[in-house]
Design a protein around this motif. Structure first.
Motif, PDB file in Angstrom:
ATOM      1  N   ARG A   7     -13.627  10.809  -3.772  1.00 36.46           N
ATOM      2  CA  ARG A   7     -13.895  10.782  -2.324  1.00 36.46           C
ATOM      3  C   ARG A   7     -15.308  11.249  -2.019  1.00 36.46           C
ATOM      4  N   GLU A  65      -3.497   0.846  -5.182  1.00 38.06           N
ATOM      5  CA  GLU A  65      -3.187   2.195  -5.682  1.00 38.06           C
ATOM      6  C   GLU A  65      -1.842   2.172  -6.402  1.00 38.06           C
ATOM      7  N   LYS A 106      -5.947  10.302  -1.129  1.00 34.78           N
ATOM      8  CA  LYS A 106      -5.653   8.865  -1.048  1.00 34.78           C
ATOM      9  C   LYS A 106      -6.947   8.103  -0.830  1.00 34.78           C
ATOM     10  N   GLY A 107      -6.866   6.778  -0.827  1.00 34.11           N
ATOM     11  CA  GLY A 107      -8.107   5.977  -0.865  1.00 34.11           C
ATOM     12  C   GLY A 107      -9.120   6.100   0.262  1.00 34.11           C
ATOM     13  N   HIS A 108      -9.228   7.265   0.912  1.00 33.43           N
ATOM     14  CA  HIS A 108     -10.136   7.361   2.053  1.00 33.43           C
ATOM     15  C   HIS A 108     -11.584   7.071   1.682  1.00 33.43           C
ATOM     16  N   ASP A 124       0.495   5.080  -7.412  1.00 31.27           N
ATOM     17  CA  ASP A 124       0.988   6.061  -6.437  1.00 31.27           C
ATOM     18  C   ASP A 124       2.511   6.185  -6.493  1.00 31.27           C
ATOM     19  N   THR A 179      -3.375   5.753   4.503  1.00 29.31           N
ATOM     20  CA  THR A 179      -4.368   4.820   3.976  1.00 29.31           C
ATOM     21  C   THR A 179      -4.463   3.616   4.901  1.00 29.31           C
ATOM     22  N   VAL A 236       0.861  -1.181   0.000  1.00 27.19           N
ATOM     23  CA  VAL A 236       0.000   0.000   0.000  1.00 27.19           C
ATOM     24  C   VAL A 236       0.898   1.232   0.000  1.00 27.19           C
TER      25      VAL A 236
END
Ligand code: ADP
Ligand code: ZN
Length: 799
Positions: free
Chosen positions: A655, A366, A615-617, A369, A303, A297
């Motif tokens: 998001r 991701e 980010k993947g929140h 990234d 994340t 990750v």
């Protein structure tokens, strides 16, 4: 003579040959050894116990001997040694450099001192008569099969605090109390706990001196989740009905995993399509088949959801490896993995070297990234190394993203990777609707100082009224991005770097509820304390009142960053709970997790931040995403500028609207028609990919060309450029035989960095081995330059 090849952790050094002293067994591959190097002694790793890598250049009588073998069994498993050697070759760095990335930090394990009764202490009712304090060194209970040579690893030294005393008198009260407490604790009690109960360490040492108690050390395995680093988002797998697309993805990927053959799949799923759920179920299948799982990750502090979901689903079978852990925590986890106690590892890029056995699945979440790329030696890309590891292990590699890198997408288009698409959100939630605000019009109507457009302001007000959350992105920190002199036209630059200083209030508070509106006088005083800081070397100074160059009192601030946006929003909506998430507010360990938790708990109304908030929140109550200046990154002299902008905007828009309420994104820009902004607003990945690939093709950039970035540093610009030209000449001589071009040298975009001047050149071609060979040959021809040259194969950032 028996020889062994050893990699030592010294930059640029090749593998060295040492003699194995007579009378000791030949060390195994992957074992650590102590070897002399010049006047020093260093810890190296055996890469070949037969010494067959010896080039025969060193005369036999000059070959030094291994001083000590630290491990009887391999410290690093074979496949990890192989992987590190591959990294060394591919990224043109030293084998020792690459192996150092695979070895856990050698900091001491954290231990705790335990006091226990000795046999004598148990019997201690009557006064003691003997007069000699026995040796009270307790057993060392650090049970670690791998590290026989613990002291070198930072192990525990015996505790020899006993001092001979006259103890024939009756025991003082405190000492008796201590013995009573310990009688009730057959396994002993930690010294800090005894201290808490009023027994001083001094009292304990007196008892130890009398032989009544002993100390030993116990290793503490810290649970990296105990600090609350994880914000679990997903429910346990199994109790959820998968969407049709999730089912299809799981079947395709599951089939690939079950073959036991290497393959790579690109899981291209829009934001909110439920990729995590697919990872969990896939991991479950692979674990059931008896193989282990590695999950990479980007940054766990930012994340935590994926790590938390794995931990929730697989409990103690999961180990976590990331840079937010202390060295001790990291190596605790590393040893658990090495001992085979875990079957799932979740970690950041260096976890790609985790010593897991029987790997069946590697997930890179991701995958686009840029934090997967290490920007210091060894300059490896965690995703690309993961693919190589998967190939070596015969494992399935899953690369997941809503906005795949051009590299991965190109590989999928070429059928080297399988593309698995999820284009709908779970429960058919729509993607956020995106609208673009042309800031040129906004400036024309309201002046050049507008930060928030009318549309964005209205949208924020609406969310506050409805009790919903907003995310505001500006990918630039600080209050002002430059201090400009109206008299001489200069800006205040960093003395060490060729960049302008950024103004910060420097209140290093948590970024939460900060800078409330204050009276004018306070604001004034505060402004006097503002500091100008360099974002590269961290140089800082108070913002001067007069121009350092011309002494004129006409300094003016220009540009703005997240800090300014936060204070603007606090001023505009005084009752709103406003927080900021950027590198300034997350300096303190755990600060990022704290802010994210507050956000998840709903105690923040508006969160302002840099790319960290994109980010993947998964915050279901966020219904508005505002992008203040979408074009921040577009001006950079980097061929990935458009790709990064597209990814950032698409991700941040993703998001919004992840809960039951509809999401909306408002994007402010002065380039509403730039293709990266247009396609991001339409959330059209394939259109962007097609356009961007065309550009890369026309300009001969990756992924259509292999590229190497070479930076030469020097004490002044002329030296740096001159030395770079010398290297370039060697490369050109070499290139004429091959099929690559040498571009440059030219001054690097940031020409001065931390006091050094930098010149830069690029190699472009199609044959990486050939390009690498040429680089190594050029460096070999100029050995004096080695320390001032950095080589970046497949660069991610070229600034
Ligand atoms: P992505 O990583 O693809 O952006 P996530 O994995 O974060 O998406 O999933 C988005 C949200 O949907 C999460 O809150 C997740 O718990 C939820 N979710 C995932 N799969 C399902 C499902 N099959 N049914 C209901 N909710 C789901
Ligand atoms: Zn600087």
């Amino acid at each position: 003579m028996r020889l062994a090849s050893v990699a030592v952790p010294v930059p640029f050094l090749d593998i060295l040959t040492y003699r194995v002293p007579d009378g000791i067994p030949v060390p195994v591959r992957g074992a650590r050894v102590l070897v002399p190097l010049g006047k020093r002694t260093v810890t190296g790793i055996i890469v070949d116990p037969t010494g067959s890598l010896d080039t025969g250049q060193t005369p036999p009588d000059k070959i030094k001997s291994i001083l000590e073998i630290l491990d009887e069994e391999a410290f690093l498993p074979n496949d990890v040694v192989d992987l590190a050697l591959w990294v060394a070759e591919y990224y043109a760095c030293g084998a020792g450099d690459a192996l150092a990335a695979a070895v856990p930090s050698t900091q001491a394990h954290k231990t705790i001192r335990i006091a226990v009764l000795t046999a004598q202490g148990h019997d201690q009712q009557a006064p003691i008569v003997s007069g000699v304090a026995p040796d009270v060194v307790g057993p060392d209970v650090v049970g670690l099969d791998l590290s026989r040579a613990l002291p070198k690893l930072g192990g525990v030294a015996p505790d020899t605090s006993g001092v001979g005393l006259d103890f024939s008198r009756a025991l003082p009260r405190r000492q008796k109390e201590a013995l009573d407490l310990l009688r009730g604790a057959p396994h002993g009690l930690p010294v800090p706990e005894l201290n808490d109960r009023g027994i001083s360490t001094d009292v304990l040492q007196r008892l130890a001196a009398k032989g009544l108690i002993a100390f030993h050390h116990q290793r503490i395995e810290r649970d990296p989740f105990s600090s609350g680093a994880a914000v679990a988002a997903a429910a346990a797998p199994g109790d959820r009905v998968l969407t049709e697309e999730q089912t299809h993805a799981l079947e395709t990927l599951g089939a690939a995993a079950s073959t036991g053959q290497f393959s790579v799949a690109l899981l291209q799923g829009v934001t909110g399509s439920g990729k995590t759920e697919v990872y969990l179920r896939l991991a479950d299948r692979v674990l059931r088949a008896g193989r282990s799982v590695l999950v990479l990750v980007p940054e766990i502090a930012l994340t935590p959801a994926v790590a938390g979901a794995f931990r929730e689903a697989f409990g103690d079978r999961v180990a976590v490896q990331h840079s937010g852990l202390s060295d001790g925590e990291r190596s605790d986890q590393w040893f658990r993995i090495r001992r085979g106690e875990v079957s799932v590892v979740v970690g950041t890029r260096s976890a790609v070297f985790a010593p897991l056995r029987e790997l069946g699945l590697i997930i890179v979440d991701e995958e686009h990234d840029s934090s997967f790329k290490q920007e210091e030696t060894p300059r490896y890309h965690g995703r690309d190394v993961a693919v190589v590891r998967g190939r070596n292990a015969g494992a399935l590699v899953v690369l997941g993203s809503a906005t795949p890198s051009l590299e991965s997408s190109y590989n999928a288009s070429n059928a080297r990777y399988t593309r698995v698409i999820m284009e709908r959100r779970v429960q058919d939630r729509p993607l956020a609707s995106v609208s673009v605000v042309d800031m040129r019009q906004e400036y024309a109507e309201h002046g050049p100082d507008v930060i928030l457009s009318g549309a964005l302001k209205n949208a924020i007000s609406k969310r506050l009224e409805a009790g919903q959350q907003s995310l505001i992105l500006l990918n630039r920190r600080g209050l002002a991005t430059a201090v400009f002199c109206r008299q001489c036209g200069g800006t205040i630059e960093c003395p060490n770097c060729s960049v302008s200083l950024i103004v910060h209030s420097d209140r290093l508070r948590q970024g939460y509820g900060e800078s409330r509106r204050s009276e004018a006088s306070r604001a004034e005083a505060e402004r006097d304390r503002h500091r100008a800081r360099c974002h590269y070397c961290n140089y800082g100074m108070l913002v001067p009142k007069a121009c350092p160059a011309c002494k004129g009192p006409y300094l003016e601030r220009r540009g703005f960053g997240t800090e300014k946006v936060a204070s603007e929003i606090e001023a505009g909506w005084p009752s709103a709970k406003v927080a900021r998430l950027d590198r300034d507010t997350v300096r303190r360990k755990g600060a990022a997790a704290g802010i994210l938790r507050s956000m998840a708990a709903g105690s923040i109304d508006v969160l302002i931040g840099t790319q960290m908030i994109a980010k993947g929140h998964d915050f279901p109550r966020v219904t508005l995403v505002g992008v203040v200046s979408a074009d921040v990154g577009l001006g950079l002299a980097d061929f990935r500028a458009a790709e990064r902008t597209f990814q950032l905007l698409t991700q941040v828009a993703g998001r919004a609207g992840r809960g039951t309420e509809l999401g909306e994104a408002i994007v402010q820009t002065i380039y509403p028609h730039h293709y990266s902004i247009e396609h991001a607003c339409q959330q059209d990945y394939s259109a962007f990919f097609a356009k961007e690939l065309g550009y890369r093709q026309a300009m001969r950039y990756p992924p259509l060309t292999a590229m190497v970035n070479i930076v030469v540093r020097g004490p002044d610009a002329r030296t740096a450029l001159g030395d770079a030209a010398t290297l370039a000449q060697h490369l050109r001589n070499n290139a004429s035989a091959g099929r690559f071009d040498v571009l440059g040298p030219a001054p690097a975009p940031v020409v001065k960095l931390r006091g050094e001047y930098r010149a830069q050149m690029f190699l472009k071609g199609s044959n990486r081995p050939q390009m690498r060979q040429a680089v190594l040959a050029a460096l070999a021809a100029e050995p004096d330059l080695r320390r001032r040259v950095s080589v970046d194969v497949d660069p991610v950032s070229i600034l």
